[in-house]
Design a protein around this motif. Structure first.
Motif, PDB file in Angstrom:
ATOM      1  N   ALA A  24       0.903  -1.454  -0.071  1.00 47.02           N
ATOM      2  CA  ALA A  24       0.037  -0.023   0.119  1.00 47.02           C
ATOM      3  C   ALA A  24       0.919   1.293  -0.047  1.00 47.02           C
ATOM      4  N   ALA A  25       1.851   1.231   0.737  1.00 45.75           N
ATOM      5  CA  ALA A  25       2.811   2.402   0.887  1.00 45.75           C
ATOM      6  C   ALA A  25       3.546   2.572  -0.422  1.00 45.75           C
ATOM      7  N   LYS A  26       3.716   1.593  -1.178  1.00 44.27           N
ATOM      8  CA  LYS A  26       4.469   1.611  -2.500  1.00 44.27           C
ATOM      9  C   LYS A  26       3.479   2.222  -3.569  1.00 44.27           C
ATOM     10  N   GLU A  27       2.166   1.807  -3.557  1.00 44.45           N
ATOM     11  CA  GLU A  27       1.137   2.267  -4.271  1.00 44.45           C
ATOM     12  C   GLU A  27       0.951   3.781  -4.013  1.00 44.45           C
ATOM     13  N   ILE A  28       0.809   4.253  -2.703  1.00 46.58           N
ATOM     14  CA  ILE A  28       0.667   5.639  -2.436  1.00 46.58           C
ATOM     15  C   ILE A  28       1.750   6.609  -3.037  1.00 46.58           C
ATOM     16  N   SER A  29       2.741   6.283  -2.819  1.00 46.47           N
ATOM     17  CA  SER A  29       4.230   6.899  -3.409  1.00 46.47           C
ATOM     18  C   SER A  29       4.077   6.953  -4.978  1.00 46.47           C
ATOM     19  N   ASN A  30       3.347   5.969  -5.671  1.00 50.96           N
ATOM     20  CA  ASN A  30       3.457   6.099  -7.099  1.00 50.96           C
ATOM     21  C   ASN A  30       2.122   6.651  -7.592  1.00 50.96           C
ATOM     22  N   ARG A  31       0.982   6.813  -7.009  1.00 51.01           N
ATOM     23  CA  ARG A  31      -0.342   7.186  -7.402  1.00 51.01           C
ATOM     24  C   ARG A  31      -0.317   8.669  -7.732  1.00 51.01           C
ATOM     25  N   TYR A  32      -0.736   9.129  -8.707  1.00 47.29           N
ATOM     26  CA  TYR A  32      -0.948  10.294  -9.045  1.00 47.29           C
ATOM     27  C   TYR A  32      -1.887  11.237  -7.981  1.00 47.29           C
ATOM     28  N   ASP A  33      -2.891  10.565  -7.604  1.00 51.90           N
ATOM     29  CA  ASP A  33      -3.804  11.568  -6.568  1.00 51.90           C
ATOM     30  C   ASP A  33      -3.271  11.727  -5.415  1.00 51.90           C
ATOM     31  N   PHE A  34      -2.248  11.043  -4.974  1.00 50.35           N
ATOM     32  CA  PHE A  34      -1.558  11.335  -3.692  1.00 50.35           C
ATOM     33  C   PHE A  34      -0.164  11.981  -3.904  1.00 50.35           C
ATOM     34  N   LYS A  35       0.076  12.333  -5.074  1.00 48.28           N
ATOM     35  CA  LYS A  35       1.292  13.195  -5.040  1.00 48.28           C
ATOM     36  C   LYS A  35       1.074  14.633  -4.385  1.00 48.28           C
ATOM     37  N   GLY A  36       2.106  14.998  -3.576  1.00 45.31           N
ATOM     38  CA  GLY A  36       2.045  16.381  -2.947  1.00 45.31           C
ATOM     39  C   GLY A  36       1.188  16.445  -1.679  1.00 45.31           C
ATOM     40  N   VAL A  37       0.569  15.399  -1.379  1.00 43.42           N
ATOM     41  CA  VAL A  37      -0.336  15.328  -0.063  1.00 43.42           C
ATOM     42  C   VAL A  37       0.363  14.862   1.128  1.00 43.42           C
ATOM     43  N   GLY A  38       1.707  14.388   1.074  1.00 43.04           N
ATOM     44  CA  GLY A  38       2.406  13.883   2.156  1.00 43.04           C
ATOM     45  C   GLY A  38       1.669  12.814   2.932  1.00 43.04           C
ATOM     46  N   ALA A  39       1.200  11.939   1.929  1.00 39.07           N
ATOM     47  CA  ALA A  39       0.550  10.897   2.512  1.00 39.07           C
ATOM     48  C   ALA A  39       1.537   9.475   2.549  1.00 39.07           C
ATOM     49  N   THR A  40       1.592   9.146   3.888  1.00 39.24           N
ATOM     50  CA  THR A  40       2.557   7.852   4.337  1.00 39.24           C
ATOM     51  C   THR A  40       1.611   6.952   4.851  1.00 39.24           C
ATOM     52  N   VAL A  41       2.045   5.726   5.061  1.00 39.73           N
ATOM     53  CA  VAL A  41       1.883   4.637   5.936  1.00 39.73           C
ATOM     54  C   VAL A  41       2.625   3.760   6.100  1.00 39.73           C
ATOM     55  N   GLU A  42       2.741   3.141   7.463  1.00 40.37           N
ATOM     56  CA  GLU A  42       3.599   2.255   7.940  1.00 40.37           C
ATOM     57  C   GLU A  42       3.072   1.582   9.066  1.00 40.37           C
TER      58      GLU A  42
END
Length: 172
Positions: A24-42
């Motif tokens: 999920a973290a990998k997908e979030i770092s690559n998805r366009y809709d999550f660019k520049g929103v500082g979204a992280t998961v761990e």
């Protein structure tokens, strides 16, 4: 003829949870809709930590994590999602989602009551800490109990643990 038995447990595969969160973290770092929103998961111990710059983004990240947990075969009933939702911490929204496993004594009593009321009469149950042991002379009766519990709508994820007889043989 010896009694057959199995344990009812509520546990998750920690490696599958870690794999789901990492994917999920990998997908979030690559998805366009999550660019520049500082979204992280761990995954920190037994808590999934989510951060983003808005409450909606936190919920979207949680949705991605839930999707990957389902794909990995982990029940969403193991997630203890806070009712309050994401909390504001400085400029970031944070959401800590603890993972829960084990059967509470209240749920164990519900399970034994279901088995006692609706299951075969030859079946015996015993609460052992955060597990419930089910014993019977007939394996067919044990399978009937498993079908009964799958059909029951409980608020916890159940698994049939190892056959108690097999576990006793392993420790010998």
């Amino acid at each position: 003829m010896a009694d057959s038995s199995f344990d009812i447990v509520s546990k998750f595969d920690k490696q599958e949870v870690a794999n789901a969160v990492n994917t999920a973290a990998k997908e979030i770092s690559n998805r366009y809709d999550f660019k520049g929103v500082g979204a992280t998961v761990e995954l920190a111990g037994e808590v999934i930590k989510i951060e983003a710059n808005s409450e909606e983004r936190c919920k979207a990240v949680l949705d991605v994590v839930e999707t990957w947990l389902i794909k990995r075969g982990v029940s969403l009933k193991h997630l203890d999602i806070p009712e309050a939702g994401p909390r504001l911490s400085g400029k970031e929204y944070k959401l800590d989602v603890p993972l829960k496993e084990g059967i509470t004594s209240e749920n164990a009593k519900k399970i034994t009551k279901i088995i006692r009321d609706e299951g075969p009469k030859s079946v015996k149950t015993q609460i052992q800490g955060d597990e419930v042991r089910v014993t019977s002379k007939s394996r067919d009766d044990l399978q009937e109990v498993q079908r009964l519990l799958k059909a029951a709508d409980l608020d916890i994820a159940l698994k049939s643990g190892k056959d108690a007889n097999e576990r006793n043989n392993e420790s010998c």
